[in-house]
Design a protein around this motif. Structure first.
Motif, mmCIF file in Angstrom:
data_model
loop_
_atom_site.group_PDB
_atom_site.id
_atom_site.type_symbol
_atom_site.label_atom_id
_atom_site.label_comp_id
_atom_site.label_asym_id
_atom_site.label_seq_id
_atom_site.Cartn_x
_atom_site.Cartn_y
_atom_site.Cartn_z
ATOM 1 N N LYS A 11 0.833 -1.205 0.000
ATOM 2 C CA LYS A 11 0.000 0.000 0.000
ATOM 3 C C LYS A 11 0.876 1.267 0.000
ATOM 4 C CE LYS A 11 -3.933 -2.133 2.418
ATOM 5 N NZ LYS A 11 -4.954 -1.913 3.490
ATOM 6 N N HIS A 54 -16.468 -3.479 0.254
ATOM 7 C CA HIS A 54 -16.495 -2.706 1.504
ATOM 8 C C HIS A 54 -17.287 -1.403 1.384
ATOM 9 C CE1 HIS A 54 -13.703 -5.349 3.423
ATOM 10 N NE2 HIS A 54 -12.703 -5.070 2.628
ATOM 11 N N ARG A 87 -1.798 -14.497 3.857
ATOM 12 C CA ARG A 87 -2.527 -13.914 4.989
ATOM 13 C C ARG A 87 -1.746 -14.139 6.289
ATOM 14 N NH1 ARG A 87 -6.747 -10.353 3.868
ATOM 15 N NH2 ARG A 87 -6.887 -10.455 6.133
ATOM 16 N N THR A 93 -5.550 -7.598 10.486
ATOM 17 C CA THR A 93 -5.842 -6.292 9.876
ATOM 18 C C THR A 93 -5.340 -5.138 10.747
ATOM 19 O OG1 THR A 93 -7.825 -7.284 8.929
ATOM 20 C CG2 THR A 93 -7.708 -4.875 8.933
ATOM 21 N N ARG A 104 2.460 -6.882 9.267
ATOM 22 C CA ARG A 104 1.725 -5.784 9.904
ATOM 23 C C ARG A 104 2.225 -5.526 11.329
ATOM 24 N NH1 ARG A 104 -4.129 -7.329 7.286
ATOM 25 N NH2 ARG A 104 -4.101 -5.838 5.561
ATOM 26 N N ILE A 111 -4.317 0.672 11.712
ATOM 27 C CA ILE A 111 -5.278 -0.144 10.953
ATOM 28 C C ILE A 111 -5.534 0.462 9.573
ATOM 29 C CG2 ILE A 111 -7.355 0.936 11.930
ATOM 30 C CD1 ILE A 111 -8.623 -1.897 11.955
ATOM 31 N N ASN A 114 -1.955 -0.018 7.003
ATOM 32 C CA ASN A 114 -1.486 -1.339 7.442
ATOM 33 C C ASN A 114 -0.645 -2.050 6.379
ATOM 34 O OD1 ASN A 114 -3.591 -2.023 5.812
ATOM 35 N ND2 ASN A 114 -4.710 -3.221 7.336
HETATM 36 P P1 ADP Z 1 -7.754 -7.008 5.361
HETATM 37 O O1 ADP Z 1 -6.955 -5.955 4.604
HETATM 38 O O2 ADP Z 1 -6.992 -7.574 6.524
HETATM 39 O O3 ADP Z 1 -8.321 -8.080 4.460
HETATM 40 P P2 ADP Z 1 -10.452 -5.888 5.440
HETATM 41 O O4 ADP Z 1 -10.661 -6.556 4.119
HETATM 42 O O5 ADP Z 1 -11.449 -6.169 6.516
HETATM 43 O O6 ADP Z 1 -8.990 -6.236 6.020
HETATM 44 O O7 ADP Z 1 -10.397 -4.310 5.260
HETATM 45 C C1 ADP Z 1 -9.750 -3.735 4.139
HETATM 46 C C2 ADP Z 1 -8.894 -2.584 4.623
HETATM 47 O O8 ADP Z 1 -9.748 -1.558 5.150
HETATM 48 C C3 ADP Z 1 -7.941 -2.927 5.779
HETATM 49 O O9 ADP Z 1 -6.718 -3.477 5.340
HETATM 50 C C4 ADP Z 1 -7.747 -1.581 6.434
HETATM 51 O O10 ADP Z 1 -6.773 -0.787 5.755
HETATM 52 C C5 ADP Z 1 -9.121 -0.930 6.265
HETATM 53 N N1 ADP Z 1 -9.938 -1.149 7.460
HETATM 54 C C6 ADP Z 1 -10.516 -2.307 7.857
HETATM 55 N N2 ADP Z 1 -11.187 -2.160 9.008
HETATM 56 C C7 ADP Z 1 -11.022 -0.869 9.367
HETATM 57 C C8 ADP Z 1 -11.473 -0.072 10.470
HETATM 58 N N3 ADP Z 1 -12.218 -0.583 11.434
HETATM 59 N N4 ADP Z 1 -11.108 1.232 10.491
HETATM 60 C C9 ADP Z 1 -10.353 1.770 9.521
HETATM 61 N N5 ADP Z 1 -9.903 1.082 8.446
HETATM 62 C C10 ADP Z 1 -10.220 -0.226 8.366
#
Ligand code: ADP
Ligand code: MG
Length: 140
Positions: A11, A54, A87, A93, A104, A111, A114
């Motif tokens: 990222k 999302h 993963r 996350t 991470r 978060i 990340n």
């Molecule tokens: P991952 O990247 O671990 O698969 P998710 O798919 O749930 O996690 O979320 C996508 C991205 O959105 C995360 O990597 C993070 O950057 C952001 N994100 C997730 N949850 C939150 C949160 N509660 N607050 C702020 N950003 C978030």
């Protein structure tokens, strides 16, 4: 056990902090093969489409803003159980919950920042890889 492909993104916060080599090294040392690479700046529309799953979440706009804030490095990783192995290398996350030794836990700032994205299942990996790469750009 099957050979899989998964999509990884370093990222903008990771690229900004000069972590490309560190992260690629972790993938390669783990035995995953980097079979496609691309550095680019995501447009707002690309980030919104990529993260469409999302779009109802409260953090969606911040996520799109951070993913478009600078260049990313997009990768396809290949290997036995590549989706789960990536993963595991990434960690949780929220870096506060990530196991020691994961990307991470060791490198992420928060978060939101990340540092890495990774596909979470076979169907999302296929969608995400096709979002960025044509078949002829993958050298597996
Ligand atoms: P991952 O990247 O671990 O698969 P998710 O798919 O749930 O996690 O979320 C996508 C991205 O959105 C995360 O990597 C993070 O950057 C952001 N994100 C997730 N949850 C939150 C949160 N509660 N607050 C702020 N950003 C978030
Ligand atoms: Mg996810």
């Amino acid at each position: 056990m099957a050979i899989e492909r998964t999509l990884s993104i370093i990222k903008p916060d990771g690229v900004r902090r000069n972590l490309i080599g560190e992260i690629l090294g972790r993938f390669e040392k783990s035995g995953l093969k980097v079979v496609a690479t691309r550095q680019c700046v995501l447009s707002k529309a690309e980030a919104e489409g990529f993260y469409a799953v999302h779009k109802e979440r409260p953090f969606f706009n911040d996520l799109v803003a951070s993913m478009t804030s600078g260049p990313v490095v997009v990768l396809v990783l290949q290997g036995e159980s590549a989706i789960l192995r990536n993963r595991d290398l990434m960690g949780a996350t929220n870096p506060k919950n990530a196991a020691p030794g994961t990307i991470r836990a060791d490198l992420a700032e928060s978060i939101e920042a990340n540092t890495v994205h990774g596909s979470d299942a076979t169907d999302t990996a296929a969608f995400e890889i096709s979002w960025f790469f044509r078949g002829t750009e993958i050298f597996g």
